[in-house]
Structures are given as structure tokens and as C-alpha cells.
Design a protein around this motif. Sequence first.
Motif, PDB file in Angstrom:
ATOM      1  N   ALA A  28      -1.068 -25.549  -2.949  1.00  0.00           N
ATOM      2  CA  ALA A  28      -1.433 -25.870  -1.570  1.00  0.00           C
ATOM      3  C   ALA A  28      -2.233 -24.764  -0.885  1.00  0.00           C
ATOM      4  CB  ALA A  28      -0.170 -26.161  -0.768  1.00  0.00           C
ATOM      5  N   TRP A  32      -6.220 -25.428  -3.537  1.00  0.00           N
ATOM      6  CA  TRP A  32      -6.514 -26.641  -2.764  1.00  0.00           C
ATOM      7  C   TRP A  32      -7.778 -26.446  -1.931  1.00  0.00           C
ATOM      8  CZ3 TRP A  32      -7.000 -27.916   2.383  1.00  0.00           C
ATOM      9  CH2 TRP A  32      -6.908 -29.262   2.711  1.00  0.00           C
ATOM     10  N   ARG A 144      -8.742 -30.661  -6.465  1.00  0.00           N
ATOM     11  CA  ARG A 144      -7.511 -31.291  -5.960  1.00  0.00           C
ATOM     12  C   ARG A 144      -6.973 -32.329  -6.951  1.00  0.00           C
ATOM     13  NH1 ARG A 144      -9.122 -31.728   0.514  1.00  0.00           N
ATOM     14  NH2 ARG A 144      -9.579 -29.479   0.742  1.00  0.00           N
ATOM     15  N   LEU A 147      -5.311 -30.272  -9.667  1.00  0.00           N
ATOM     16  CA  LEU A 147      -3.964 -29.860  -9.276  1.00  0.00           C
ATOM     17  C   LEU A 147      -2.957 -30.982  -9.515  1.00  0.00           C
ATOM     18  CD1 LEU A 147      -4.790 -27.917  -5.996  1.00  0.00           C
ATOM     19  CD2 LEU A 147      -3.660 -26.957  -8.003  1.00  0.00           C
TER      20      LEU A 147
END
Length: 369
Positions: A28, A32, A144, A147
Motif C-alpha cells: 500500500a 502502489w 497495482r 501487487l
Amino acid sequence: MIGLSVARALAQRGVGNVTLIERGQPGAEASWAAGGILAPQIEADLPDDFFQLAATSRDLYPAWVDSLKSETGIDVELDQTGTIYLAFSEPEEAELTSRYDWQKREGLSVEWLSSEAARRLEPCISSEARSALLFPNDYQVENRRLLRALLKANEKLGVNLITNCEVSELRVESSKTCGVETSLGFIGAPVVVLAAGAWTSLVRSTLPGIKLKPVRGQMLCFEMRPALARHVLYSARGYLVPRRDGRILAGSTTEQVGFENRVTDAGRRDITSMAIEIAPVLADSTPTDSWAGFRPCASDELPVLGPCAEISGLYYATGHYRNGILLAPITAELMAEAVVSGKSPVLLAPFSPDRFRAAEEISRAGARD
């Protein structure tokens, strides 16, 4: 990103009881907020140790993301169209000439483009651009989505994920790692891989010479349909990253402001000016989103990777600065190899955490003289 990548690599090698501790939610922070550019060649001035590490990691990407897709079903949108680096002044053109010359001598893929040739590839490029370099092997990835794929892969491998848990201190006894003190209590472990990014220096009992600072990077997001460009567009002042869904990521700033996580008016102005310089059509667009993140920067701006000579069982995988996404595959591979085999791979040597201790000793010796 780095923690998820290393945890997955360890679990794939059969290491049991792998636990990943996140101070918030996984990925995060810097991962990100990043632009997802995988481009070791665009800013490299010589084929040094860092360039070799970064280029090796980039070359691992196609197979790495293919394996992630096989494990998770998630397409992380690796885009291999390439990157165009634009020169807008005579000094910038001279810098590109130098970069082109050494990379050609090294047999790397790079092409010189006239201003007209650059605009034929990407009509949005400003007519003020004097020339450009095309790096066909410098890619981008949707960080993203990457991730999400890494998180799902770790879950499927049985990695224990603890979120919203802050590590405050390493517990060390007789120069051996015993585990970590956290906001949820003590967690024991004979091996600790410290992948705390910009927060590394806040973990007590780490090596005193390793001081990582947070460097804020602000980003803006534009949207255009049809898509603005296919290539990543780069200049000395920033970059534009076109996504498949029509978004254009524009970045970034480089600011030492501690952990002040916000987008500023000055940041917006600077990034917007850079974006319009590259692609004047963006003057008619308004950013639809903005965000900021913290890059982990060591004193020499190089990553901190490998085992700690002073504390058995302690490994560092941090300090990736502006290259965390790029270096994720090679970091995972080399760190897992070091932990499992007990031997540090040769590629890690220039980035050893012990280099800071050596520098400190040299500094003290000089002071005595």
C-alpha cells in the motif's frame, strides 16, 4: 512489493512457516504509488554493478509475470512496447548522445530518433523535442495488478500474512536473530528478512550505519481516449506512462519531507508542466487523480541487499529507491538463494549491508589520523 516477492520465492523453495508482516496493507506504500517503469537503460551512464543488477531483473520479467499468471490467473499487463527518452535542449541532446554511444558499444538495444521519427512513432510528442532515444527493451508493468497477483500467489503458497502490524525492533541474542517485537507482540523467527522500505531505519537494533530516508514522489493521473501513446515517454524532468485503460500516469517529484504524505500545489504544477512539455495536448486535460508515496533511499542511493555479517539470521532487502518494481524479481531470486543456501550470490556483493560498516570504520580512522 519486495516483501511479497521474497516471501513467494522462499515458499516456492520449500521454506516452511514463512510469515510476512505488513505495517498496513500489503503493497500500500511505494509499490502502489509507483509508475511501473522497468527501464534500466534510460538513465544509465555506464555498465556498473547497479546497471547489471537492474538489467538482469528486467530480463527476468517476462517469465516472472508468466509464472504469476499461471499461479493466479491475473494478467499484470506487462507492456513491451518500449520507452522513448526525449531531449529538449542542446545539453540534453549531448547527454543522450553519450548514452547512445556507450550502450551501442556494449551491444544494447537502443535507437537514435530524429524529432520527426519520434513523432511518427508517437504523434502526441511536442515539436519542441530535438531528438530522442528509443529503448525497445525498457518496459512497463501495471504495478497495482502485479501487487494483487503477488498477494494471491503468497496466499496460495500458504504464506502467513499479518497486516496492520508495525515492527518496532529486532530481537538479537548472542549476535543471532531471535525474531521481532511488533505492535501485536513478539514474533519469533531464526531468520528475518528486513524489507521495510522507507521505514527500515525506524526498526531498532538494525546496523547503526544503515540510515534510509523517505523520499516523497508525487504522481498525477490523466485520462484520454483514444489512448495518448503506446510507449512510455520520458524526459529529464519526468515521464508519462500510458495504461491500457486510457489512463496516463505522470510523475514524479523527488522531495525529502519526512513522512508527509500529500500532493502539493507545487507538485501538481511541476508535474503538469513536465507533462505538457512532452505532450502539449495534455494542456486541455485536467488530472483525474493524484497521490504520493515514499521511496526508500540509502545514503549512496543503492539498494541494501544480503546477509548481515554481524547478526546471524538477519538479511536486508530494502533501499530500492526509485527501482523497487524493477528490482523485485532479482531481489526475490537472490535473497531466497542466500537464505536457503546460506551463501550470498555474487550479484549481491556490491549491495551488501556491511558496506556501511566499512565506510564508518574508514571515516573513524580518517578522523583519528
